[in-house]
Write an enzyme that holds these catalytic residues in place. Structure first.
Site, PDB file in Angstrom:
ATOM      1  N   ARG A  50       0.881  -1.165  -0.116  1.00  0.00           N
ATOM      2  CA  ARG A  50       0.117   0.053  -0.100  1.00  0.00           C
ATOM      3  C   ARG A  50       0.728   1.226   0.122  1.00  0.00           C
ATOM      4  NH1 ARG A  50      -3.027  -4.251   1.672  1.00  0.00           N
ATOM      5  NH2 ARG A  50      -1.117  -4.727   2.455  1.00  0.00           N
ATOM      6  N   THR A  51       1.920   1.328   0.713  1.00  0.00           N
ATOM      7  CA  THR A  51       2.477   2.503   1.142  1.00  0.00           C
ATOM      8  C   THR A  51       3.188   2.912  -0.371  1.00  0.00           C
ATOM      9  OG1 THR A  51       2.846   2.254   3.270  1.00  0.00           O
ATOM     10  CG2 THR A  51       4.232   3.680   2.393  1.00  0.00           C
ATOM     11  N   LYS A  79      26.578  -3.799  -2.656  1.00  0.00           N
ATOM     12  CA  LYS A  79      28.018  -3.582  -2.850  1.00  0.00           C
ATOM     13  C   LYS A  79      28.876  -2.928  -1.747  1.00  0.00           C
ATOM     14  CE  LYS A  79      27.465  -2.623  -7.755  1.00  0.00           C
ATOM     15  NZ  LYS A  79      27.877  -1.498  -8.776  1.00  0.00           N
ATOM     16  N   ARG A 100      11.486   3.699   3.109  1.00  0.00           N
ATOM     17  CA  ARG A 100      10.876   2.666   4.118  1.00  0.00           C
ATOM     18  C   ARG A 100      12.201   1.784   4.375  1.00  0.00           C
ATOM     19  NH1 ARG A 100       6.035  -1.141   4.165  1.00  0.00           N
ATOM     20  NH2 ARG A 100       4.919   0.851   5.012  1.00  0.00           N
ATOM     21  N   HIS A 128       5.291   6.098  11.163  1.00  0.00           N
ATOM     22  CA  HIS A 128       4.654   6.008   9.900  1.00  0.00           C
ATOM     23  C   HIS A 128       3.658   7.156   9.740  1.00  0.00           C
ATOM     24  CE1 HIS A 128       3.548   4.088   6.371  1.00  0.00           C
ATOM     25  NE2 HIS A 128       3.257   2.771   6.863  1.00  0.00           N
TER      26      HIS A 128
HETATM   27  C1  NCD Z   1       1.835  -1.064   8.151  1.00  0.00           C
HETATM   28  C2  NCD Z   1       3.580  -0.967   7.933  1.00  0.00           C
HETATM   29  O1  NCD Z   1       4.090  -1.194   7.112  1.00  0.00           O
HETATM   30  O2  NCD Z   1       3.959  -0.418   9.374  1.00  0.00           O
HETATM   31  N1  NCD Z   1       1.530  -1.275   6.985  1.00  0.00           N
HETATM   32  C3  NCD Z   1       1.355  -0.194   5.876  1.00  0.00           C
HETATM   33  O3  NCD Z   1       2.094   0.735   5.854  1.00  0.00           O
HETATM   34  N2  NCD Z   1       0.042  -0.326   5.548  1.00  0.00           N
HETATM   35  C4  NCD Z   1       1.272  -2.072   9.016  1.00  0.00           C
HETATM   36  C5  NCD Z   1       2.041  -3.475   8.980  1.00  0.00           C
HETATM   37  O4  NCD Z   1       2.823  -4.046   8.314  1.00  0.00           O
HETATM   38  O5  NCD Z   1       1.621  -4.124   9.940  1.00  0.00           O
END
Ligand code: NCD
Length: 297
Positions: A50-51, A79, A100, A128
């Site tokens: 999703r992100t 590397k 991320r 997040h």
């Molecule tokens: C969350 C995350 O990555 O922190 N997912 C997301 O971004 N929608 C929650 C999760 O992974 O449990």
């Protein structure tokens, strides 16, 4: 000075409310050429559906383009290149960057390593913030307001970065929080302290059933198995929401979950009016459009 979105605490309540308003504008008007000619770099060192994809969709909907990777093993990091060096270079290829990474503080480090705006798409179990804006937007959408709501947060309060950022953001509003702790996965002290400092009314509970009749929002979350040892007893999720438990709920209760779901919510709940997690996931696009448009200004 450039703006970043590394922690939800980087935003004032006014800025949060402004972004939520912008998100509802983009939800109604999903096509724009505001970022035509701009490039977003997406750097994903951890799995994401999703992100990453909602960021990409948001950037395309704003008329921009996307470069990036979702598998760091095919980059020069493999590397032995440092994150700082990689970010310095990628900063000269793009106008905005989302990262991320499994390390807490990595997004801050990235922000300090480049002149372009950096957004935190999740740094370890820390924060997040773009998920939180999506969550706040969704709460406002399904309940018509945030102030005055009774909100329960359940699941992995210890490692859940979405939970951490959401708690800090909700501290700006007059909400009543019920924290349903899974055994051995308590909310970090720093977050409890912040809630106290901001005067938020909250209490800890062992079971959802204790609070079910009172709540307007139930925010479920996944046990973050990847953040602790395989042998750990944390693996057992004792907080699966069953359809039968919802008999005690208000008719207007809405259930949210940042997703992915593993076994936290029985599938039969999806077809009930309580379920709002797929709408929440869809709201990731207009919310991230608002964030991108704001940071690129
Ligand atoms: C969350 C995350 O990555 O922190 N997912 C997301 O971004 N929608 C929650 C999760 O992974 O449990």
């Amino acid at each position: 000075m450039k703006k970043d979105l590394v922690s939800i605490s980087d935003l004032t309540k006014e800025e949060i409310d402004y972004l939520l308003k912008k998100a509802s504008h983009f939800k109604a008007e999903p096509k724009s050429d505001l970022l035509k000619g701009s490039i977003l770099a997406t750097l994903f060192f951890e799995p994401s559906t999703r992100t990453r994809l909602s960021f990409e969709s948001a950037m395309y909907r704003l008329g921009g383009s996307v470069i990036g990777f979702s598998n760091a093993n095919i980059t020069s990091i493999k590397k032995g290149e440092s994150l700082i060096d990689s970010i310095k270079v990628i900063g000269s290829y793009a106008d905005l960057l989302v990262i991320r990474h499994p390390d807490e503080g990595s997004a801050r480090l990235a922000a300090e390593s480049t002149h372009i705006p950096v957004m935190n798409g999740g740094d370890g179990s820390n924060q997040h913030p773009t998920q939180t804006l999506t969550d706040l937007f969704t709460i406002q959408e399904c309940q018509g307001k945030i102030d005055g709501l009774h909100i329960a947060l359940a699941g992995d309060l210890k490692y859940g970065r979405a939970i951490h950022s959401l708690c800090l953001a909700l501290a700006h509003y007059s909400v009543r929080l019920y924290l349903i702790e899974t055994e051995s996965l308590p909310l970090p002290q720093a977050i409890t302290d912040e809630l106290k400092k901001k005067g938020v009314k909250f209490s800890f509970h062992k079971s959802l059933d204790e609070v079910m009749p009172k709540i307007d929002i139930l925010y479920m979350s996944r046990i973050q198995k990847e953040r602790f040892e395989e042998t750990s007893t944390h693996f057992h999720n004792n907080c699966t929401l069953k359809k039968s438990q919802l008999g005690a709920a208000k008719k207007t209760l809405r259930i949210l979950h940042p997703l992915p779901r593993v076994d936290e919510i029985e599938k039969s709940i999806d077809a009930t009016p309580f379920a709002y997690y797929f709408e929440q996931a869809a709201n990731g696009v207009p919310t991230r459009m608002a964030i991108l448009a704001d940071l690129k200004k």
